[in-house]
Motif scaffolding. Structure first.
Motif, short mmCIF file in Angstrom:
data_model
loop_
_atom_site.label_atom_id
_atom_site.label_comp_id
_atom_site.label_asym_id
_atom_site.label_seq_id
_atom_site.Cartn_x
_atom_site.Cartn_y
_atom_site.Cartn_z
N LEU A 357 12.78 7.32 3.22
CA LEU A 357 12.52 8.37 4.20
C LEU A 357 13.78 9.22 4.30
CD1 LEU A 357 10.32 6.24 4.86
CD2 LEU A 357 10.64 6.79 7.27
N VAL A 358 13.66 10.51 4.07
CA VAL A 358 14.82 11.40 4.08
C VAL A 358 14.55 12.60 4.98
CG1 VAL A 358 15.42 10.70 1.72
CG2 VAL A 358 14.08 12.78 2.09
N GLY A 359 15.59 13.39 5.19
CA GLY A 359 15.43 14.60 5.98
C GLY A 359 15.22 14.30 7.45
N MET A 360 14.57 15.20 8.14
CA MET A 360 14.34 15.03 9.57
C MET A 360 13.62 13.73 9.89
SD MET A 360 13.33 18.79 10.98
CE MET A 360 12.89 18.05 12.55
N LYS A 361 12.72 13.32 9.01
CA LYS A 361 11.97 12.10 9.28
C LYS A 361 12.88 10.88 9.33
CE LYS A 361 7.58 9.93 8.19
NZ LYS A 361 6.31 10.09 7.43
N SER A 362 13.97 10.91 8.59
CA SER A 362 14.89 9.78 8.59
C SER A 362 15.62 9.64 9.92
CB SER A 362 15.91 9.93 7.46
OG SER A 362 16.85 10.95 7.76
N TYR A 363 15.62 10.67 10.73
CA TYR A 363 16.25 10.61 12.04
C TYR A 363 15.27 10.22 13.14
CZ TYR A 363 20.94 12.31 10.95
OH TYR A 363 22.24 12.41 10.50
N GLY A 364 14.01 10.02 12.79
CA GLY A 364 13.03 9.62 13.79
C GLY A 364 12.96 10.60 14.94
N ARG A 365 13.25 10.12 16.13
CA ARG A 365 13.20 10.97 17.32
C ARG A 365 14.55 11.55 17.70
NH1 ARG A 365 8.70 8.68 21.54
NH2 ARG A 365 7.26 7.78 20.03
N ALA A 366 15.59 11.24 16.95
CA ALA A 366 16.93 11.76 17.28
C ALA A 366 17.00 13.25 16.97
CB ALA A 366 17.99 11.00 16.51
N PRO A 367 17.75 14.02 17.76
CA PRO A 367 17.75 15.48 17.62
C PRO A 367 18.92 16.06 16.86
CG PRO A 367 18.68 14.90 19.74
CD PRO A 367 18.36 13.60 19.05
N THR A 368 19.73 15.24 16.18
CA THR A 368 21.01 15.72 15.68
C THR A 368 21.03 15.99 14.18
OG1 THR A 368 21.67 13.39 15.62
CG2 THR A 368 22.41 14.71 17.50
N PHE A 369 19.89 16.14 13.56
CA PHE A 369 19.83 16.32 12.10
C PHE A 369 20.33 17.70 11.69
CE2 PHE A 369 17.54 17.67 8.28
CZ PHE A 369 17.92 16.66 7.41
N LEU A 370 21.04 17.75 10.56
CA LEU A 370 21.51 19.00 9.96
C LEU A 370 21.00 19.08 8.53
CD1 LEU A 370 25.25 18.90 11.07
CD2 LEU A 370 23.44 20.28 12.11
N ALA A 371 20.82 20.30 8.03
CA ALA A 371 20.41 20.47 6.64
C ALA A 371 21.39 19.81 5.70
CB ALA A 371 20.27 21.97 6.32
N LEU A 372 22.68 19.94 5.98
CA LEU A 372 23.70 19.31 5.15
C LEU A 372 23.48 17.81 5.03
CD1 LEU A 372 26.99 21.08 6.32
CD2 LEU A 372 26.00 21.16 4.03
N THR A 373 23.08 17.19 6.13
CA THR A 373 22.82 15.75 6.13
C THR A 373 21.73 15.42 5.13
OG1 THR A 373 23.30 15.76 8.50
CG2 THR A 373 22.30 13.78 7.60
N GLY A 374 20.66 16.20 5.15
CA GLY A 374 19.54 15.94 4.26
C GLY A 374 19.90 16.13 2.80
N TYR A 375 20.70 17.12 2.50
CA TYR A 375 21.09 17.35 1.10
C TYR A 375 21.93 16.18 0.58
CZ TYR A 375 19.52 22.17 1.84
OH TYR A 375 18.78 23.31 2.12
N GLU A 376 22.80 15.65 1.42
CA GLU A 376 23.58 14.49 1.01
C GLU A 376 22.67 13.27 0.83
OE1 GLU A 376 26.91 11.82 0.33
OE2 GLU A 376 26.35 13.88 -0.13
N GLN A 377 21.68 13.13 1.69
CA GLN A 377 20.74 12.02 1.56
C GLN A 377 20.03 12.05 0.21
OE1 GLN A 377 18.11 12.45 4.88
NE2 GLN A 377 19.32 11.14 6.23
N VAL A 378 19.45 13.20 -0.15
CA VAL A 378 18.65 13.24 -1.37
C VAL A 378 19.54 13.10 -2.61
CG1 VAL A 378 16.77 14.51 -0.28
CG2 VAL A 378 18.57 15.79 -1.46
N ARG A 379 20.77 13.61 -2.55
CA ARG A 379 21.68 13.40 -3.66
C ARG A 379 21.89 11.91 -3.90
NH1 ARG A 379 26.12 11.37 -4.71
NH2 ARG A 379 26.49 10.85 -2.52
N SER A 380 22.15 11.17 -2.83
CA SER A 380 22.41 9.73 -2.94
C SER A 380 21.15 8.97 -3.36
CB SER A 380 22.92 9.22 -1.59
OG SER A 380 23.10 7.82 -1.62
N VAL A 381 20.01 9.30 -2.78
CA VAL A 381 18.76 8.60 -3.10
C VAL A 381 18.40 8.80 -4.56
CG1 VAL A 381 16.26 8.68 -2.72
CG2 VAL A 381 17.82 8.54 -0.77
#
Length: 444
Positions: A357-381
């Protein structure tokens, strides 16, 4: 399973970036998008301006895929959602070609010949991904791995303060919206009374849009209902926010309240929504009522849709509905000032091998997601899926501090004198255009 694609659910910013990384690693992606075009969810809030600048909104592998075709990345400024789609996400989807499939809603994910109960030879079986199109036609395909980047946009939280729809909320649905108002389309709000429910970045942006409408349409009234008392972090991080336009966003909302353009109602937790003479009357848990509203803008956050993963073995935090190891870093009940770490494949991995689970969905109900966070996630995955575990474990991102107090501290009271969890109250931000989230929206 090496001849099967890696299925990516969602053709939003993180889903398309994941596809670019997969191609770069020699893996075949298949992106499934329920909408009729790329980044369909972003397009729905296209009038909203992000608070992340262009360089923070473009994934590195996507850039490398696009540049040989003559595409050049915008280098400065803060795009709207529509500009993000037009100038980056749509060209990226076009470059991926028929690897992106539209009108393909994922209705279920499982293992071939194995339901959730079966252990035997489970990890050796391909995933089965069940699809439904707009006409209701069903199909199924197989995948070697699944990256769920479907986001949370289509699962907004209700107005009800207990996380469930308030009494009468469903019946009043025609009077409610979860979209940020658009000053270019003022008809629903001009000369009318609007109640905004919520206290995050989306609510700040709604206040700004509505005050712009009120300036040119006499008789427009705005009431803003928040669940807590006013404290140091009520209006965001201000000058303490390392993303300055995000800090300015909350300070603009504060100015609207201080000027009297907006009536702020604090400690209001919605228990009921009554429909009276074509208007909505919000009733609080303490019995207070707000003046009848022509429209209620409900911006109380989002939650993930886990229904189509019911046959998957998941390890999710019971509070946030996020991967457990991610939740430990983002829980607003713990992280009082929004200091969030980058997360990678090891944090996102599930008991179901090769499901992420990546992107906003990986943060569940938390409101602090950033696009940069998601790009780092998919690079690693993607590195992990390609067997490059050294790259998967490497952290290539340092995130800015929000400077925003979260849920830590006493729920019913403002932060203590002296600034509470974030120190002294943030200074007023410099004047400037209000911008918003790259998260969609409360996002980026």
């Amino acid at each position: 399973m090496n001849n099967l694609p890696v299925v990516v659910i969602g053709a939003g910013p993180q889903g398309l970036a994941a596809a670019a990384h997969l191609l770069e690693r020699g893996l075949e992606p298949l992106v499934l998008e329920s909408g009729d075009g790329p980044a369909a969810a972003v397009a729905e809030w296209g009038h909203v301006r992000l608070f992340s600048a262009w360089p923070e909104l473009i994934d590195a592998a996507a850039r490398r895929l696009l540049e040989p075709s003559g595409w050049s990345a915008p280098s400065a400024g803060y795009p709207t959602g529509a500009q993000w789609v037009e100038e980056y996400l749509a060209p990226l989807a076009a470059a991926l070609g028929d690897r992106v499939r539209y009108d393909a809603r994922v209705s279920g994910v499982s293992r071939k010949g194995r339901d959730r109960l079966v252990d035997a030879d489970r990890a050796a079986q391909p995933f089965t991904v069940h699809l439904t199109d707009a006409a209701g036609n069903e199909s199924r395909l197989e995948a070697r791995a699944v990256i769920d980047a479907s986001g949370t946009w289509r699962r907004p939280n209700p107005a009800g303060a207990d996380g469930l729809p308030a009494l009468g909320e469903r019946a009043a649905a025609d009077l409610l919206t979860s979209q940020v108002p658009d000053r270019a389309r003022p008809e629903r709000y001009a000369g009318r009374h609007t109640v905004v429910v919520g206290s995050g970045d989306s609510a700040f942006n709604a206040i700004h849009e509505l005050t712009q409408i009120a300036e040119t349409h006499p008789g427009t009234r705005i009431t803003w209902a928040i669940r807590r008392a006013v404290g140091a972090g009520t209006f965001g991080g201000g000058a303490a926010d390392q993303l300055p336009e995000r800090g300015a966003l909350g300070q603009r909302a504060r100015q609207a309240v201080d000027s009297g353009a907006v009536e702020l109602v604090t400690g209001f937790r919605t228990a009921e929504i009554r429909t009276e003479d074509g208007q909505a009357v919000l009733v609080g848990e303490d019995g207070r009522t707000l003046p009848a509203a022509d429209t209620v803008v409900v911006l109380t956050g989002f939650r993930p849709d886990l229904s189509f993963l019911s046959e998957m073995r998941l390890d999710l935090d019971p509070t946030l509905e996020a991967p457990r190891r991610v939740a430990a870093e983002i829980d607003p009940n713990i992280h009082s000032c929004g200091s969030v770490q980058a997360t990678g494949a090891a944090d996102l991995a599930q008991p179901e091998p090769d499901l992420y689970l990546v992107g906003m969905k990986s943060y569940g109900r938390a409101p602090t997601f950033l696009a940069l966070t998601g790009y780092e996630q998919v690079r690693s995955v993607v590195a992990a899926l390609a067997g490059d575990h050294k790259a998967a474990a490497r952290v290539e991102l340092v995130l800015p501090d929000t400077g925003v107090c979260g849920g830590a501290g006493v729920f019913d009271a403002p932060e203590a004198a002296g600034g509470g969890c974030c120190g002294t109250a943030p200074a007023e931000a410099a004047a400037g255009e209000i911008l918003t989230i790259g998260r969609a929206p409360a996002h980026s």
